[in-house]
Design a protein around this motif. Structure first.
Motif, PDB file in Angstrom:
ATOM      1  N   PHE A 161      -3.389  13.598   0.090  1.00 21.10           N
ATOM      2  CA  PHE A 161      -1.927  13.673   0.012  1.00 21.10           C
ATOM      3  C   PHE A 161      -1.384  14.340   1.270  1.00 21.10           C
ATOM      4  CE2 PHE A 161       1.979  15.851  -1.619  1.00 21.10           C
ATOM      5  CZ  PHE A 161       2.713  14.710  -1.834  1.00 21.10           C
ATOM      6  N   ILE A 162      -2.024  15.457   1.674  1.00 21.72           N
ATOM      7  CA  ILE A 162      -1.605  16.140   2.901  1.00 21.72           C
ATOM      8  C   ILE A 162      -1.961  15.281   4.114  1.00 21.72           C
ATOM      9  CG2 ILE A 162      -1.957  18.218   4.300  1.00 21.72           C
ATOM     10  CD1 ILE A 162      -2.720  19.569   1.522  1.00 21.72           C
ATOM     11  N   GLY A 163      -3.128  14.613   4.032  1.00 21.44           N
ATOM     12  CA  GLY A 163      -3.607  13.791   5.141  1.00 21.44           C
ATOM     13  C   GLY A 163      -2.729  12.590   5.450  1.00 21.44           C
ATOM     14  N   ILE A 164      -1.906  12.162   4.465  1.00 17.78           N
ATOM     15  CA  ILE A 164      -0.999  11.030   4.713  1.00 17.78           C
ATOM     16  C   ILE A 164      -0.149  11.314   5.945  1.00 17.78           C
ATOM     17  CG2 ILE A 164       0.962   9.703   3.806  1.00 17.78           C
ATOM     18  CD1 ILE A 164      -0.062  10.296   0.993  1.00 17.78           C
ATOM     19  N   CYS A 166       6.559  17.680  -4.050  1.00 15.48           N
ATOM     20  CA  CYS A 166       5.661  16.527  -3.919  1.00 15.48           C
ATOM     21  C   CYS A 166       6.458  15.227  -3.872  1.00 15.48           C
ATOM     22  CB  CYS A 166       4.679  16.470  -5.087  1.00 15.48           C
ATOM     23  SG  CYS A 166       3.408  17.732  -5.023  1.00 15.48           S
ATOM     24  N   GLY A 167       7.450  15.120  -4.761  1.00 11.66           N
ATOM     25  CA  GLY A 167       8.262  13.902  -4.813  1.00 11.66           C
ATOM     26  C   GLY A 167       9.029  13.685  -3.520  1.00 11.66           C
ATOM     27  N   ILE A 168       9.619  14.771  -2.988  1.00 15.00           N
ATOM     28  CA  ILE A 168      10.392  14.659  -1.748  1.00 15.00           C
ATOM     29  C   ILE A 168       9.463  14.310  -0.587  1.00 15.00           C
ATOM     30  CG2 ILE A 168      11.743  15.972  -0.071  1.00 15.00           C
ATOM     31  CD1 ILE A 168      12.894  17.504  -2.542  1.00 15.00           C
ATOM     32  N   ALA A 169       8.296  14.979  -0.529  1.00 10.48           N
ATOM     33  CA  ALA A 169       7.335  14.692   0.549  1.00 10.48           C
ATOM     34  C   ALA A 169       6.913  13.229   0.500  1.00 10.48           C
ATOM     35  CB  ALA A 169       6.120  15.608   0.422  1.00 10.48           C
ATOM     36  N   MET A 170       6.611  12.750  -0.712  1.00 11.66           N
ATOM     37  CA  MET A 170       6.148  11.374  -0.845  1.00 11.66           C
ATOM     38  C   MET A 170       7.243  10.388  -0.462  1.00 11.66           C
ATOM     39  SD  MET A 170       3.290   9.994  -1.368  1.00 11.66           S
ATOM     40  CE  MET A 170       3.614   8.562  -0.362  1.00 11.66           C
ATOM     41  N   PHE A 171       8.486  10.704  -0.837  1.00  9.28           N
ATOM     42  CA  PHE A 171       9.596   9.822  -0.462  1.00  9.28           C
ATOM     43  C   PHE A 171       9.759   9.789   1.065  1.00  9.28           C
ATOM     44  CE2 PHE A 171      14.173   8.912   0.177  1.00  9.28           C
ATOM     45  CZ  PHE A 171      14.195   7.660  -0.404  1.00  9.28           C
ATOM     46  N   ALA A 172       9.627  10.970   1.686  1.00  2.57           N
ATOM     47  CA  ALA A 172       9.729  11.033   3.151  1.00  2.57           C
ATOM     48  C   ALA A 172       8.606  10.211   3.798  1.00  2.57           C
ATOM     49  CB  ALA A 172       9.670  12.486   3.616  1.00  2.57           C
ATOM     50  N   ALA A 196       0.835  -1.207   0.000  1.00  2.00           N
ATOM     51  CA  ALA A 196       0.000   0.000   0.000  1.00  2.00           C
ATOM     52  C   ALA A 196       0.869   1.256   0.000  1.00  2.00           C
ATOM     53  CB  ALA A 196      -0.933   0.000   1.207  1.00  2.00           C
ATOM     54  N   LEU A 197       1.998   1.213   0.711  1.00  2.00           N
ATOM     55  CA  LEU A 197       2.910   2.371   0.726  1.00  2.00           C
ATOM     56  C   LEU A 197       3.491   2.635  -0.666  1.00  2.00           C
ATOM     57  CD1 LEU A 197       5.161   2.243   3.917  1.00  2.00           C
ATOM     58  CD2 LEU A 197       3.869   4.200   3.090  1.00  2.00           C
ATOM     59  N   VAL A 198       3.906   1.565  -1.339  1.00  2.00           N
ATOM     60  CA  VAL A 198       4.409   1.711  -2.707  1.00  2.00           C
ATOM     61  C   VAL A 198       3.300   2.256  -3.598  1.00  2.00           C
ATOM     62  CG1 VAL A 198       5.280   0.477  -4.732  1.00  2.00           C
ATOM     63  CG2 VAL A 198       6.126  -0.128  -2.465  1.00  2.00           C
ATOM     64  N   ALA A 199       2.093   1.683  -3.440  1.00  2.00           N
ATOM     65  CA  ALA A 199       0.963   2.099  -4.277  1.00  2.00           C
ATOM     66  C   ALA A 199       0.618   3.565  -4.054  1.00  2.00           C
ATOM     67  CB  ALA A 199      -0.247   1.216  -3.987  1.00  2.00           C
ATOM     68  N   VAL A 200       0.632   3.999  -2.786  1.00  2.00           N
ATOM     69  CA  VAL A 200       0.267   5.392  -2.518  1.00  2.00           C
ATOM     70  C   VAL A 200       1.340   6.330  -3.074  1.00  2.00           C
ATOM     71  CG1 VAL A 200       1.235   5.853  -0.211  1.00  2.00           C
ATOM     72  CG2 VAL A 200      -0.952   6.820  -0.842  1.00  2.00           C
ATOM     73  N   SER A 201       2.593   5.894  -3.069  1.00  2.00           N
ATOM     74  CA  SER A 201       3.658   6.725  -3.649  1.00  2.00           C
ATOM     75  C   SER A 201       3.435   6.928  -5.144  1.00  2.00           C
ATOM     76  CB  SER A 201       5.031   6.077  -3.425  1.00  2.00           C
ATOM     77  OG  SER A 201       5.232   5.789  -2.062  1.00  2.00           O
ATOM     78  N   VAL A 202       3.175   5.832  -5.837  1.00  2.00           N
ATOM     79  CA  VAL A 202       2.937   5.893  -7.277  1.00  2.00           C
ATOM     80  C   VAL A 202       1.691   6.728  -7.576  1.00  2.00           C
ATOM     81  CG1 VAL A 202       2.310   4.522  -9.308  1.00  2.00           C
ATOM     82  CG2 VAL A 202       4.052   3.672  -7.723  1.00  2.00           C
ATOM     83  N   HIS A 203       0.607   6.415  -6.848  1.00  2.00           N
ATOM     84  CA  HIS A 203      -0.685   7.037  -7.091  1.00  2.00           C
ATOM     85  C   HIS A 203      -0.622   8.550  -6.841  1.00  2.00           C
ATOM     86  CE1 HIS A 203      -4.993   6.292  -7.716  1.00  2.00           C
ATOM     87  NE2 HIS A 203      -5.203   7.306  -6.890  1.00  2.00           N
ATOM     88  N   ALA A 204      -0.004   8.923  -5.716  1.00  2.00           N
ATOM     89  CA  ALA A 204       0.085  10.348  -5.373  1.00  2.00           C
ATOM     90  C   ALA A 204       0.949  11.082  -6.395  1.00  2.00           C
ATOM     91  CB  ALA A 204       0.657  10.525  -3.967  1.00  2.00           C
ATOM     92  N   TRP A 205       2.029  10.438  -6.828  1.00  2.00           N
ATOM     93  CA  TRP A 205       2.881  11.099  -7.814  1.00  2.00           C
ATOM     94  C   TRP A 205       2.118  11.359  -9.118  1.00  2.00           C
ATOM     95  CZ3 TRP A 205       6.723  14.166  -8.537  1.00  2.00           C
ATOM     96  CH2 TRP A 205       7.171  14.373  -9.846  1.00  2.00           C
ATOM     97  N   VAL A 206       1.456  10.339  -9.638  1.00  2.00           N
ATOM     98  CA  VAL A 206       0.725  10.511 -10.897  1.00  2.00           C
ATOM     99  C   VAL A 206      -0.338  11.598 -10.737  1.00  2.00           C
ATOM    100  CG1 VAL A 206      -0.761   9.404 -12.629  1.00  2.00           C
ATOM    101  CG2 VAL A 206       1.140   8.129 -11.643  1.00  2.00           C
ATOM    102  N   GLY A 207      -1.037  11.568  -9.595  1.00  2.00           N
ATOM    103  CA  GLY A 207      -2.105  12.539  -9.358  1.00  2.00           C
ATOM    104  C   GLY A 207      -1.584  13.956  -9.235  1.00  2.00           C
ATOM    105  N   MET A 208      -0.558  14.147  -8.417  1.00  2.00           N
ATOM    106  CA  MET A 208      -0.029  15.497  -8.215  1.00  2.00           C
ATOM    107  C   MET A 208       0.618  16.010  -9.499  1.00  2.00           C
ATOM    108  SD  MET A 208      -1.099  16.009  -5.207  1.00  2.00           S
ATOM    109  CE  MET A 208      -0.410  17.480  -4.479  1.00  2.00           C
ATOM    110  N   TRP A 209       1.245  15.105 -10.250  1.00  2.00           N
ATOM    111  CA  TRP A 209       1.829  15.499 -11.537  1.00  2.00           C
ATOM    112  C   TRP A 209       0.724  15.977 -12.482  1.00  2.00           C
ATOM    113  CZ3 TRP A 209       1.068  13.921 -16.560  1.00  2.00           C
ATOM    114  CH2 TRP A 209       1.988  14.410 -17.489  1.00  2.00           C
TER     115      TRP A 209
END
Lengths: 122, 150
Positions: free
Chosen positions: B60-63, A104-110, A64-77
Protein backbone atom coordinates in the motif's frame (compact mmCIF):
# COMPACT_ATOMS: atom_id res chain seq x y z
CA UNK A 1 -23.22 3.37 19.41
CA UNK A 2 -22.81 2.20 15.83
CA UNK A 3 -19.12 1.67 15.10
CA UNK A 4 -18.97 -0.76 12.19
CA UNK A 5 -20.42 1.15 9.24
CA UNK A 6 -17.28 1.89 7.26
CA UNK A 7 -16.93 -1.23 5.13
CA UNK A 8 -17.83 -0.95 1.47
CA UNK A 9 -21.19 -2.50 1.27
CA UNK A 10 -22.56 -3.45 4.69
CA UNK A 11 -22.05 -6.98 3.39
CA UNK A 12 -19.00 -9.01 4.31
CA UNK A 13 -19.74 -11.37 1.44
CA UNK A 14 -19.63 -8.57 -1.12
CA UNK A 15 -16.32 -7.29 0.28
CA UNK A 16 -14.99 -10.84 0.18
CA UNK A 17 -15.95 -11.18 -3.49
CA UNK A 18 -14.58 -7.74 -4.40
CA UNK A 19 -11.29 -8.68 -2.73
CA UNK A 20 -11.04 -11.91 -4.75
CA UNK A 21 -11.98 -10.40 -8.12
CA UNK A 22 -9.62 -7.44 -7.69
CA UNK A 23 -6.88 -9.86 -6.58
CA UNK A 24 -7.17 -11.84 -9.81
CA UNK A 25 -7.00 -8.65 -11.91
CA UNK A 26 -3.93 -7.45 -10.00
CA UNK A 27 -2.21 -10.82 -10.25
CA UNK A 28 -2.74 -10.86 -14.03
CA UNK A 29 -1.54 -7.26 -14.39
CA UNK A 30 1.65 -7.64 -12.39
CA UNK A 31 2.60 -11.00 -13.89
CA UNK A 32 2.11 -9.41 -17.34
CA UNK A 33 4.15 -6.33 -16.38
CA UNK A 34 6.96 -8.33 -14.76
CA UNK A 35 6.99 -10.69 -17.72
CA UNK A 36 7.34 -7.73 -20.10
CA UNK A 37 10.26 -6.34 -18.10
CA UNK A 38 11.97 -9.72 -17.90
CA UNK A 39 11.83 -10.30 -21.68
CA UNK A 40 12.91 -6.70 -22.50
CA UNK A 41 16.20 -6.25 -20.63
CA UNK A 42 17.53 -3.41 -22.83
CA UNK A 43 14.32 -1.39 -22.79
CA UNK A 44 14.38 2.17 -24.21
CA UNK A 45 12.02 5.10 -23.69
CA UNK A 46 10.19 4.79 -27.02
CA UNK A 47 9.35 1.12 -26.36
CA UNK A 48 8.31 1.84 -22.77
CA UNK A 49 6.05 4.81 -23.64
CA UNK A 50 4.62 2.91 -26.61
CA UNK A 51 3.84 -0.05 -24.40
CA UNK A 52 1.79 2.06 -21.96
CA UNK A 53 0.07 4.29 -24.52
CA UNK A 54 -1.66 1.46 -26.42
CA UNK A 55 -5.43 1.43 -25.90
CA UNK A 56 -5.58 -2.14 -24.62
CA UNK A 57 -2.77 -1.47 -22.14
CA UNK A 58 -4.56 1.72 -21.00
CA UNK A 59 -7.72 -0.25 -20.33
CA UNK A 60 -5.74 -2.94 -18.51
CA UNK A 61 -3.85 -0.34 -16.44
CA UNK A 62 -7.03 1.55 -15.53
CA UNK A 63 -8.66 -1.73 -14.55
CA UNK A 64 -5.66 -2.50 -12.34
CA UNK A 65 -5.93 0.96 -10.75
CA UNK A 66 -9.60 0.38 -9.92
CA UNK A 67 -8.75 -3.10 -8.63
CA UNK A 68 -5.92 -1.86 -6.43
CA UNK A 69 -8.22 0.82 -4.97
CA UNK A 70 -10.86 -1.75 -4.05
CA UNK A 71 -8.32 -4.32 -2.86
CA UNK A 72 -6.33 -1.88 -0.72
CA UNK A 73 -9.49 -0.49 0.84
CA UNK A 74 -10.83 -3.91 1.84
CA UNK A 75 -7.41 -4.92 3.16
CA UNK A 76 -6.70 -1.77 5.15
CA UNK A 77 -10.26 -1.80 6.50
CA UNK A 78 -9.85 -5.42 7.62
CA UNK A 79 -6.55 -4.68 9.32
CA UNK A 80 -7.81 -1.54 11.03
CA UNK A 81 -10.91 -3.24 12.42
CA UNK A 82 -8.76 -6.15 13.69
CA UNK A 83 -5.98 -4.19 15.37
CA UNK A 84 -7.28 -0.70 16.13
CA UNK A 85 -9.70 -2.03 18.73
CA UNK A 86 -10.79 -0.87 22.18
CA UNK A 87 -8.56 -3.67 23.55
CA UNK A 88 -5.51 -2.06 21.96
CA UNK A 89 -6.44 1.61 22.17
CA UNK A 90 -9.06 1.99 24.87
CA UNK A 91 -11.88 4.45 24.49
CA UNK A 92 -10.31 6.37 21.60
CA UNK A 93 -10.33 3.27 19.36
CA UNK A 94 -13.30 4.34 17.23
CA UNK A 95 -11.88 7.81 16.57
CA UNK A 96 -8.40 6.50 15.77
CA UNK A 97 -9.81 3.78 13.52
CA UNK A 98 -12.05 6.22 11.68
CA UNK A 99 -9.18 8.65 11.09
CA UNK A 100 -6.91 5.81 9.95
CA UNK A 101 -9.53 4.57 7.51
CA UNK A 102 -10.18 8.10 6.26
CA UNK A 103 -6.43 8.59 5.67
CA UNK A 104 -6.25 5.28 3.77
CA UNK A 105 -9.25 6.23 1.64
CA UNK A 106 -7.85 9.67 0.81
CA UNK A 107 -4.39 8.23 0.03
CA UNK A 108 -5.91 5.60 -2.23
CA UNK A 109 -8.05 8.17 -4.03
CA UNK A 110 -4.97 10.35 -4.56
CA UNK A 111 -3.06 7.32 -5.94
CA UNK A 112 -5.95 6.65 -8.31
CA UNK A 113 -6.04 10.22 -9.66
CA UNK A 114 -2.25 10.25 -9.97
CA UNK A 115 -2.37 6.97 -11.88
CA UNK A 116 -4.99 8.31 -14.31
CA UNK A 117 -2.86 11.41 -14.89
CA UNK A 118 0.17 9.24 -15.64
CA UNK A 119 -1.71 7.01 -18.08
CA UNK A 120 -3.35 9.89 -19.94
CA UNK A 121 -0.30 12.13 -19.88
CA UNK A 122 1.82 9.96 -22.16
CA UNK B 1 -5.92 -9.98 2.69
CA UNK B 2 -5.38 -13.12 4.69
CA UNK B 3 -6.47 -14.25 8.08
CA UNK B 4 -8.96 -12.28 10.10
CA UNK B 5 -12.42 -12.34 8.77
CA UNK B 6 -12.44 -15.02 6.19
CA UNK B 7 -10.35 -18.00 7.17
CA UNK B 8 -11.06 -20.52 9.86
CA UNK B 9 -7.37 -21.28 10.24
CA UNK B 10 -6.34 -18.07 11.88
CA UNK B 11 -9.28 -16.03 13.00
CA UNK B 12 -8.45 -13.00 15.10
CA UNK B 13 -12.10 -12.86 16.08
CA UNK B 14 -13.88 -15.89 17.47
CA UNK B 15 -17.32 -16.52 18.77
CA UNK B 16 -17.31 -16.14 22.52
CA UNK B 17 -16.66 -19.47 24.23
CA UNK B 18 -18.44 -19.36 27.56
CA UNK B 19 -15.98 -19.79 30.43
CA UNK B 20 -17.04 -19.83 34.07
CA UNK B 21 -16.86 -16.06 34.42
CA UNK B 22 -18.28 -15.11 31.05
CA UNK B 23 -21.29 -17.41 30.93
CA UNK B 24 -23.65 -14.64 31.82
CA UNK B 25 -22.37 -12.32 29.08
CA UNK B 26 -22.27 -15.17 26.57
CA UNK B 27 -25.88 -16.00 27.25
CA UNK B 28 -26.77 -12.37 26.80
CA UNK B 29 -25.03 -12.10 23.45
CA UNK B 30 -23.03 -14.36 21.16
CA UNK B 31 -20.93 -11.45 19.93
CA UNK B 32 -17.44 -12.07 18.51
CA UNK B 33 -14.60 -11.13 20.84
CA UNK B 34 -11.06 -10.14 19.92
CA UNK B 35 -8.30 -12.53 20.91
CA UNK B 36 -5.28 -10.91 22.51
CA UNK B 37 -2.58 -12.07 20.09
CA UNK B 38 0.18 -11.17 22.51
CA UNK B 39 -0.97 -13.81 24.99
CA UNK B 40 -1.24 -16.89 22.78
CA UNK B 41 1.36 -19.03 21.01
CA UNK B 42 1.08 -18.59 17.26
CA UNK B 43 1.10 -21.55 14.83
CA UNK B 44 2.81 -21.41 11.40
CA UNK B 45 -0.51 -20.52 9.78
CA UNK B 46 -0.62 -17.40 11.94
CA UNK B 47 2.81 -16.31 10.72
CA UNK B 48 1.92 -16.74 7.04
CA UNK B 49 -1.31 -14.83 7.68
CA UNK B 50 0.43 -11.97 9.46
CA UNK B 51 3.11 -11.84 6.75
CA UNK B 52 0.29 -11.58 4.20
CA UNK B 53 -1.03 -8.56 6.07
CA UNK B 54 2.39 -6.97 6.60
CA UNK B 55 3.26 -7.40 2.92
CA UNK B 56 -0.10 -5.85 2.04
CA UNK B 57 0.61 -2.75 4.11
CA UNK B 58 4.12 -2.48 2.61
CA UNK B 59 2.58 -2.66 -0.88
CA UNK B 60 0.00 0.00 0.00
CA UNK B 61 2.85 2.37 0.90
CA UNK B 62 4.88 1.07 -2.06
CA UNK B 63 2.18 2.20 -4.51
CA UNK B 64 3.55 5.73 -4.06
CA UNK B 65 7.09 4.59 -4.94
CA UNK B 66 5.91 2.61 -7.97
CA UNK B 67 3.69 5.45 -9.26
CA UNK B 68 6.58 7.89 -8.83
CA UNK B 69 8.87 5.62 -10.87
CA UNK B 70 6.18 5.08 -13.52
CA UNK B 71 5.39 8.80 -13.71
CA UNK B 72 9.06 9.82 -14.07
CA UNK B 73 9.93 7.07 -16.53
CA UNK B 74 6.97 7.84 -18.81
CA UNK B 75 7.13 11.65 -18.59
CA UNK B 76 10.16 12.11 -20.86
CA UNK B 77 13.29 10.58 -22.32
CA UNK B 78 15.32 12.26 -19.54
CA UNK B 79 12.97 10.93 -16.88
CA UNK B 80 13.38 7.42 -18.26
CA UNK B 81 17.17 7.79 -18.16
CA UNK B 82 16.93 9.13 -14.60
CA UNK B 83 14.90 6.12 -13.40
CA UNK B 84 17.45 3.83 -15.09
CA UNK B 85 20.21 5.68 -13.25
CA UNK B 86 18.35 5.38 -9.91
CA UNK B 87 17.99 1.65 -10.53
CA UNK B 88 21.75 1.24 -10.73
CA UNK B 89 22.17 2.35 -7.11
CA UNK B 90 22.39 -0.47 -4.54
CA UNK B 91 19.97 1.27 -2.15
CA UNK B 92 17.29 1.61 -4.84
CA UNK B 93 17.90 -1.99 -5.92
CA UNK B 94 17.30 -3.02 -2.30
CA UNK B 95 14.03 -1.03 -2.12
CA UNK B 96 12.83 -2.48 -5.44
CA UNK B 97 13.75 -5.99 -4.32
CA UNK B 98 11.93 -5.39 -1.02
CA UNK B 99 8.79 -4.23 -2.82
CA UNK B 100 8.93 -7.12 -5.29
CA UNK B 101 9.42 -9.54 -2.38
CA UNK B 102 6.32 -8.16 -0.65
CA UNK B 103 4.44 -8.42 -3.95
CA UNK B 104 5.53 -12.00 -4.61
CA UNK B 105 4.77 -13.17 -1.09
CA UNK B 106 1.38 -11.45 -1.17
CA UNK B 107 0.67 -13.01 -4.56
CA UNK B 108 1.63 -16.54 -3.54
CA UNK B 109 -0.29 -16.33 -0.24
CA UNK B 110 -3.24 -14.86 -2.16
CA UNK B 111 -3.26 -17.73 -4.65
CA UNK B 112 -3.36 -20.08 -1.65
CA UNK B 113 -6.45 -18.24 -0.41
CA UNK B 114 -8.12 -18.70 -3.79
CA UNK B 115 -7.28 -22.42 -3.68
CA UNK B 116 -8.68 -22.64 -0.16
CA UNK B 117 -11.83 -20.86 -1.36
CA UNK B 118 -12.44 -23.88 -3.59
CA UNK B 119 -12.37 -26.11 -0.52
CA UNK B 120 -8.81 -27.48 -0.72
CA UNK B 121 -6.36 -27.38 2.18
CA UNK B 122 -8.89 -26.19 4.72
CA UNK B 123 -8.19 -28.79 7.41
CA UNK B 124 -5.74 -28.10 10.23
CA UNK B 125 -3.10 -30.31 8.60
CA UNK B 126 -3.86 -28.93 5.14
CA UNK B 127 -3.52 -25.41 6.49
CA UNK B 128 -0.10 -26.10 7.96
CA UNK B 129 0.99 -27.82 4.74
CA UNK B 130 -0.27 -24.90 2.66
CA UNK B 131 1.56 -22.41 4.84
CA UNK B 132 4.83 -24.30 4.37
CA UNK B 133 4.33 -24.44 0.60
CA UNK B 134 3.63 -20.69 0.52
CA UNK B 135 6.84 -19.96 2.45
CA UNK B 136 8.96 -22.22 0.25
CA UNK B 137 7.53 -21.09 -3.10
CA UNK B 138 7.73 -17.40 -2.21
CA UNK B 139 11.29 -17.80 -0.87
CA UNK B 140 12.38 -19.35 -4.18
CA UNK B 141 10.66 -16.61 -6.22
CA UNK B 142 12.14 -13.87 -4.00
CA UNK B 143 15.66 -15.29 -4.45
CA UNK B 144 15.20 -15.51 -8.23
CA UNK B 145 13.97 -11.92 -8.27
CA UNK B 146 17.01 -10.86 -6.26
CA UNK B 147 19.23 -12.39 -8.92
CA UNK B 148 17.23 -10.59 -11.63
CA UNK B 149 17.39 -7.19 -9.88
CA UNK B 150 21.18 -7.42 -9.38
Amino acid sequence: MVTNVTNFSRSGLFDWMAQRVSAVVLAAYFIFLLGYLVVHPGLNYAQWAGFFSGNLMRIFSLLALVAVSVHAWVGMWTISTDYLTPMALGKYATVVRFLFQAACGIAMFAFFVWGVQILWGI
Amino acid sequence: MGGGRYTVLFPTTLLCVPGPSSVKEAVKSQRPVNLDLRTIKLPITAYTSILHRVSGVILFIGIAVLLFALDTSLASEEGFARVKMYLSSPLVKLIVWGLLSALLYHLVAGVRHLIMDTGHGETLEGGKQGSKIVLIVSAVLILLTGVWVW
